[in-house]
Structures are given as structure tokens and as C-alpha cells.
Design a protein around this motif. Sequence first.
Motif, PDB file in Angstrom:
ATOM      1  N   ASP A 106       0.838  -1.199   0.000  1.00  0.00           N
ATOM      2  CA  ASP A 106       0.000   0.000   0.000  1.00  0.00           C
ATOM      3  C   ASP A 106       0.876   1.252   0.000  1.00  0.00           C
ATOM      4  N   LEU A 114       4.135   4.284  -9.839  1.00  0.00           N
ATOM      5  CA  LEU A 114       2.784   3.810 -10.134  1.00  0.00           C
ATOM      6  C   LEU A 114       2.662   3.233 -11.547  1.00  0.00           C
ATOM      7  N   VAL A 165      -4.874  -2.541  -8.782  1.00  0.00           N
ATOM      8  CA  VAL A 165      -4.510  -1.305  -8.092  1.00  0.00           C
ATOM      9  C   VAL A 165      -5.787  -0.631  -7.614  1.00  0.00           C
ATOM     10  N   GLN A 166      -5.806  -0.265  -6.342  1.00  0.00           N
ATOM     11  CA  GLN A 166      -6.954   0.408  -5.759  1.00  0.00           C
ATOM     12  C   GLN A 166      -6.543   1.825  -5.348  1.00  0.00           C
ATOM     13  N   LYS A 167      -7.279   2.830  -5.803  1.00  0.00           N
ATOM     14  CA  LYS A 167      -7.020   4.230  -5.453  1.00  0.00           C
ATOM     15  C   LYS A 167      -8.344   4.889  -5.100  1.00  0.00           C
ATOM     16  N   LEU A 187      -2.590  10.212  -7.486  1.00  0.00           N
ATOM     17  CA  LEU A 187      -2.494   9.887  -6.061  1.00  0.00           C
ATOM     18  C   LEU A 187      -2.603  11.134  -5.183  1.00  0.00           C
ATOM     19  N   THR A 205      -4.596  10.587  -1.576  1.00  0.00           N
ATOM     20  CA  THR A 205      -5.357   9.449  -2.080  1.00  0.00           C
ATOM     21  C   THR A 205      -4.779   8.188  -1.447  1.00  0.00           C
ATOM     22  N   SER A 246      -4.025   4.240  -1.440  1.00  0.00           N
ATOM     23  CA  SER A 246      -3.743   3.362  -2.572  1.00  0.00           C
ATOM     24  C   SER A 246      -3.186   2.030  -2.113  1.00  0.00           C
TER      25      SER A 246
END
Length: 519
Positions: free
Chosen positions: A256, A263, A274-276, A319, A491, A493
Motif C-alpha cells: 500500500d 505507479l 490497483v486500488q485508489k 495519487l 489518495t 492506494s
Amino acid sequence: MNEGMIDGMKLNRVISMFAILIASVVLISGCGNKSSKEISKEKKQEITYASTSDAAGLSPIDTNDSISSNVTMQVYETLFIQDPETMEIKPLLAESYDNPDENTWTIKLREGIKFHDGTPFNAEAVKYTFDQLKDPDRAAPRASLLEPVDSIEVKDEYIVELKTKKPYGPMLAALSHTNAAIVSPTADKEDDINKDPVGTGPFVFEEWEEGDHITLRRNEDYWRDSADLETVTFKIVPEMSTAISMLETGEVQFIDNLPSDLLPRIESLNDVKVQKSEGTRVSFLGFNMEEEPFTDLKFRQAVAYGIDQEAYVNQLNGLGIMNESLIGPKVFGYKEGAEDVAYPFDKEKAKQIIEENGYKGKKITLLAANRDNYKKMAEIVQSQLTDIGLDVKIETMEWATFLDTARKGNFEMTFLGWANSTADGSELLYPNLHSDTIDASNYTRYSNPEFDKLVEESRNNVDQDERLEKLNEANIMAIKDAPWIVMEHGTVSAAYSKSVDGLLISPNGQWSLYNVSRK
């Protein structure tokens, strides 16, 4: 060999083949009747998370860092919890609560829960934990969470009553903070829970090889349904580039706090998600409000007009969020439109103010911690402020030295951030901008009696609608007064193997592995 013997051997062979055929049919039929969840359960349910550094400790009372809380969140539980999607505060170890008056919080606890050492979770355990959190001799880093609490009383086995000196609006947010998690009194008295943690959570501590890994295993006697994951490993991987390589090869399944410059590499990996999403963190440029020319609102306005935050945010690969409100969109107290009172980027206006007020050529030092994000902010701001007529240089310091220097007010302008773990605006504005916290967490040394009054009213009120209005007023006042220039709202992530299911990162950057499984 006679014919009878040959016929007998053939018969035996046929019987054996028929038996094998029947067994195969039975085996196939058995598998066909299993649910997909049962089949999934037969797979090895484990996950390895790559942590950039080791935990400072494993006691929620004695630690206050995100690395440690990543582990303690899996082992311990709080009375209340924030929904990771809505940030709504809901009961967890608590069953319900009541406010018979504005200074009293009566909390009914869930029954039948046990700590990992087999001792009961009850009101005595809650009182013990909170007494320890408030005890000056223990010097808990987040004792401020319960600073307004005057007394903690056990009313019966499953009811605890908190009395505050004044009404305390952020109480539920404070009680959902990871550092307010409930510990086993027996374990804390008899052992070192900073090394051998004992909570009520879905995972039980197994081992800690310092500098290498921490291992947890599933709590088979958990008070809710047991977790799917059997083993959780926190692997210490100091270099993010190495962690990404390990994610690619499958040695780890989860990382994380993704660095913006890496990125694109992460997003190019096969079999990785990928989680944002928007977070609660805010990063800002702060002025030393006790030194000239930073005490002059005109100077602060010129700097605000002269900074184009989008030039920084655009380098973050998604981000970071551009919003000039001090209280961010994911924090309680934010009202849409607050950012409209900020000073938008206008280089010509900034130049005009600088020249009209005699600040052209003024020498300014930007202090920046030796961290990539702060150094990047400093370089961009240096260039932009030079463009409006200031003479700007950058001074960098390693993290611990920087914190000590900034806390003492030995700077002119600097870059800072606040994680907003409680997601409550009062717990952003009070520690960072209230005059009571100068020499502690109010690094910019901002002092405004009218602002202080609004923040106090937001804290000393249990009516959440009224709190929202007071926070909005205080936020707008601070935006106009400009002790901070917001650079971005963070953000949250994460990147993880596609075999990982059910992972959700909260806006405050925290995550639980309780609902996570491998598929």
C-alpha cells in the motif's frame, strides 16, 4: 500354469479395475457436491503484506504510528468502528450507547466475547484500558484521545460510563481510533503486550522476528464468523522497488501507500489490481506565524496566489486531490464550496502584491523533511515563488531532526501533513491550529481567539449538525487567514494480487483483513 489359474487372474484383474472405476465415480461426485466456498477453503488461505519498516510495537496504548497500527488492527478491536466506505461510525465491541446528558456517555458492551488469552471482555477491561491510556506515568502517545474524559465508571459487567469535563463531540471518533483499542488487562499486567499482543480480534499473534517479519494466525474462537485467512505475514521490505518486484513474483500479495513515480510500473504488472480512492490526509505549506513577514496577511496572500498546486498534483499520477479547503472532502466538517474562499493561482496578482508591499527580492528559506513528497513540493514551490519576485532557497533535514526543529518554531516556511485518522475536523483543527497546541502539534504557531472559540464549540458539543456548522465556519476563517496553503488531499492506494478478494482501504489509509480471502 493351467487354464483355471489364468481365468482366475483375469477375473481378479477385472474386479480390481471395476473397484477403481467405482472409487473414481464416488470421488468425482463428492467434489461436484461441494460449494465453491468449501473448495476455496481447501486452498491455502494466507497473505503476505510488504511493510516498508518494522512495527514500533504491538500495543495500541504504547504506539502511535501507521506501521504498528496495520498489525494491531488485526489483533485488537475498538468499541466503535468507521465504515471503510461511508466513514459512518458503527458499534463493534460496543452494542449501543446513550447520552443521558451532554457530559455522559453510557456504553453497553457486547456479551460473551473473550480475549485471546481466554479472559473475558467486559466493562472492567474497558475501564482498565482507558485508565492506562490516560495515565501520565504510562505516557501513551495518543492520550489526547481521551483528554476530555473526567471519569470512567463500571456500572455493571457490560455497561461502562464515561463522564467528560465538557461536552465532547468527537467522542465516537476517538473511540474508533486504533489507539483506543481494548487490551486484555491480564496480559498487560503479566506480560509485555508491546511484544506479545492480546486482543479480541480476528487474528492471534504468533511470532515477531524483529527486522524480518510478524506472523498472525486465524482466531478460531472469534466472536463473529472466523476469518477466511489462516495466516497473515507482515514482511519487512525497506525498498519499495523490491516490494514491487516481490509482488510481481508472488512472494508478497499486497502493498500500500504506492509511490507516485513507481505507479506506472505497478499498473503494468500482470495479475495485479490497483486500488485508489480519496483519503483523509492533507499536505500543506505552513508559515511561521510568529515571524515577519509571515505575520502579514498580504504576504501570505501573495504566496497563496503565487502557488499553482496543480503543478504538484499533476505529478502524482492520480495519487492526490486538488482542493484548497483545509478540511478535506472525506473529513467530517467539510462543506462543499468551502474551497471557493481560497486564493486561486494568479501569478500577476501575486507579483503585484509583492511589489506594492515592498517584498520584492525578500530572502525566504523553505524547510523540507528529507522525504520524496516534501522535497518535490519544495522544488515546485521554490520555482513558483521565484517567479513572483522572492529569493527562495531550500533547506532539507532528516525526519527526526526536522520534527524537532519545526516543533520549536525554528523555520520560516515548511511543508507538513496530517493523516486525519479519526476523519473528524475537530481533530484536525484543534491539534494543528488551536493556540493551546503551540509548542506541541501546532507547528505554524497560529493563534486566533475567534478561530479558537469556533474549534472549541465544535468539540464541546454532541449535536453533530451544530458541530458541522462550527467546523465549516472555522475552516473558512482559516482558509481566508491562510496560515496554511493546502498542497493536496491525499489518495489512499494499494496494489495486490488478483487472487486477493475482499480488500478495502479506508479513506484514513487503514485496512482490516477480516473479510479478505484468497481465490
